[in-house]
Scaffold this active site. Structure first.
Site, PDB file in Angstrom:
ATOM      1  CD1 TRP A 176      -2.882   1.461   0.728  1.00 46.73           C
ATOM      2  CD2 TRP A 176      -1.993   2.152   2.579  1.00 46.73           C
ATOM      3  NE1 TRP A 176      -3.864   2.415   1.097  1.00 46.73           N
ATOM      4  CE2 TRP A 176      -3.866   2.720   2.642  1.00 46.73           C
ATOM      5  CE3 TRP A 176      -1.320   1.733   3.983  1.00 46.73           C
ATOM      6  CZ2 TRP A 176      -3.390   3.603   3.169  1.00 46.73           C
ATOM      7  CZ3 TRP A 176      -2.254   2.804   4.710  1.00 46.73           C
ATOM      8  CH2 TRP A 176      -2.989   3.592   4.102  1.00 46.73           C
ATOM      9  CE  LYS A 182     -10.969  -0.297   1.985  1.00 38.19           C
ATOM     10  NZ  LYS A 182     -10.718   0.240   2.743  1.00 38.19           N
ATOM     11  CG  ASP A 193      -1.549  -2.375   7.312  1.00 35.30           C
ATOM     12  OD1 ASP A 193      -3.050  -1.825   7.962  1.00 35.30           O
ATOM     13  OD2 ASP A 193      -1.500  -1.846   6.851  1.00 35.30           O
TER      14      ASP A 193
END
Length: 415
Positions: free
Chosen positions: A134, A252, A216
């Site tokens: 990312w 999410k 993460d």
């Protein structure tokens, strides 16, 4: 007299948000948005989870709720529920008091607060992130005080799978005390995760080399529809005796993108050190944003703490994850039907929101210009951009791009 601000140079645009803006401004009837990592339903629309709507109505009707400041480290009901969800409520680390959570500003905030703790108080200066990863990982750690960014190999462009030998070799060569940034599940952007056996080998090397894991976790439950499966890697490292930190995001899996709901879980080997670590995290947060917001944390805390609402939420994440899996299978099936050059099995082997398609920058450019299909130059797509109404259009466009501009291994290796 000129402005003092004339020394400020124009910064580069953030690719994903620039693409989203171009998509919004595009009037083409068949346009497709594969850019921003957000869930979309089968009609291409944002979806507010019914259990979230229900909880928000309850909160709005509760006259006892005030807008007073939360504690600096956040809503305790929320942080305790988050750690229990991540590690499993019966985890020995919880029972021993060796772990706690800090409410942060979504996953990014967790990364930033955690990185600052490791840099300022544990004196870590070197961090490793996967190649690719990312795009915000590098920026957050550098801004937190880390001075030595390095990468470990992850994506093999030829096999469209993990370069596991390269990954292990790079970890073996990492200096002691380096912080290793690991994706708990649904690797962004490739969508390819290590197997459990591979995670075990990663843990072996990291233990041997005295490396520090920073997980993460942006997609727990959202990736496979199973909260326990998606947390397996983190729980395994805790079981192996690692001290670690993990940034959790509820953007999410709860659809709370704009509420910035996150938790930083800290796991230590000695419970007596928790008070000192919490005290320093308090000062890190105080100097950064002072207090976290309450609304989203209350939504999550109440859902996670109520068995009936928790079950409803789990059904929601199963629905979202299954739609993503169905769209992966549908895209591969259409590409095979069209006889599109190359193998597309990697699309269904990947998991989570993203797929690293293997499309080259030239093919991507063609898709944007000719078909109004917006995706990152790397070829990463958000699978939720697919739906029954556009799957054939997208597959034909991919087929055209791949046929017209055949990719070569050199180009793909640079992705």
């Amino acid at each position: 007299m000129g402005s003092r601000f004339q020394v400020v140079q124009q910064g580069p645009p953030i690719e994903v948000f620039q693409l989203n803006r171009l998509f919004t401004e595009d009037s083409h009837k068949n346009k497709v948005n594969f850019s921003v990592g957000a869930y979309r339903d089968e009609n291409g629309k944002p979806w507010v989870l019914p259990v979230v709507r229900k909880m928000e109505k309850q909160l709005a009707a509760d006259d006892t709720l005030l807008h007073e400041y939360l504690p600096v480290l956040g809503l305790e009901q929320f942080t305790n529920a988050s750690v229990a969800m991540l590690l499993g409520k019966d985890n020995p680390a919880i029972a021993a008091g060796r772990t706690f959570g800090v409410q942060v500003l979504s996953g990014t905030g967790g990364l930033r607060v955690g990185a600052e703790l490791l840099n300022k108080h544990l004196k870590h200066t070197t961090f490793y992130y996967s190649s690719p990863t990312w795009e915000n990982h590098h920026l957050v750690f550098i801004n937190s005080g880390f001075t030595t960014p390095r990468t470990y190999r992850y994506w093999n462009a030829k096999t469209r799978a993990i370069d596991f030998d390269g990954l292990i070799e790079d970890l073996r060569n990492a200096p002691e005390n380096a912080v290793i940034l690991l994706h708990a599940c649904a690797h962004n952007p490739t969508g390819i995760d290590p197997t459990q056996e591979q995670w075990e080998k990663i843990a072996d090397v990291m233990q041997e080399r005295k490396l520090f894991p920073f997980f993460d976790s942006a997609y727990q439950g959202f990736a496979s529809g199973d909260l326990d499966r998606d947390a397996w890697a983190v729980r395994y490292f805790v079981k192996r005796g690692f001290e670690l930190v993990c940034a959790q995001s509820y953007a999410k899996n709860f659809g709370l993108y704009s509420e910035r709901v996150g938790n930083l879980a800290v796991v230590m080997s000695d419970a007596s050190l928790a008070a000192a670590v919490k005290s320093q995290l308090t000062w890190i947060v105080r100097g950064m944003y002072s207090n976290p917001p309450a609304h989203g944390a209350r939504v999550v805390a109440n859902v996670l703490s109520n068995p009936q609402l928790f079950d409803q939420w789990r059904e929601h994440i199963k629905l979202m994850s299954s739609r993503v899996i169905q769209m992966r299978e549908a895209l591969r099936a259409e590409l095979i039907k069209l006889g599109t050059p190359g193998s597309w099995d990697h699309i269904v082997k990947q998991i989570g929101l993203f797929s690293y398609t293997g499309l080259t920058p030239r093919q991507v450019e063609y898709l944007v210009q000719e078909y109004h299909i917006y995706l990152l130059k790397s070829g990463r797509i958000n699978i939720c951009g697919l739906n029954p109404g556009n799957i054939q259009y997208v597959a034909k466009a991919f087929h055209d791009a791949v046929t017209k501009f055949p990719g070569d291994d050199d180009t793909r290796a640079k992705l």
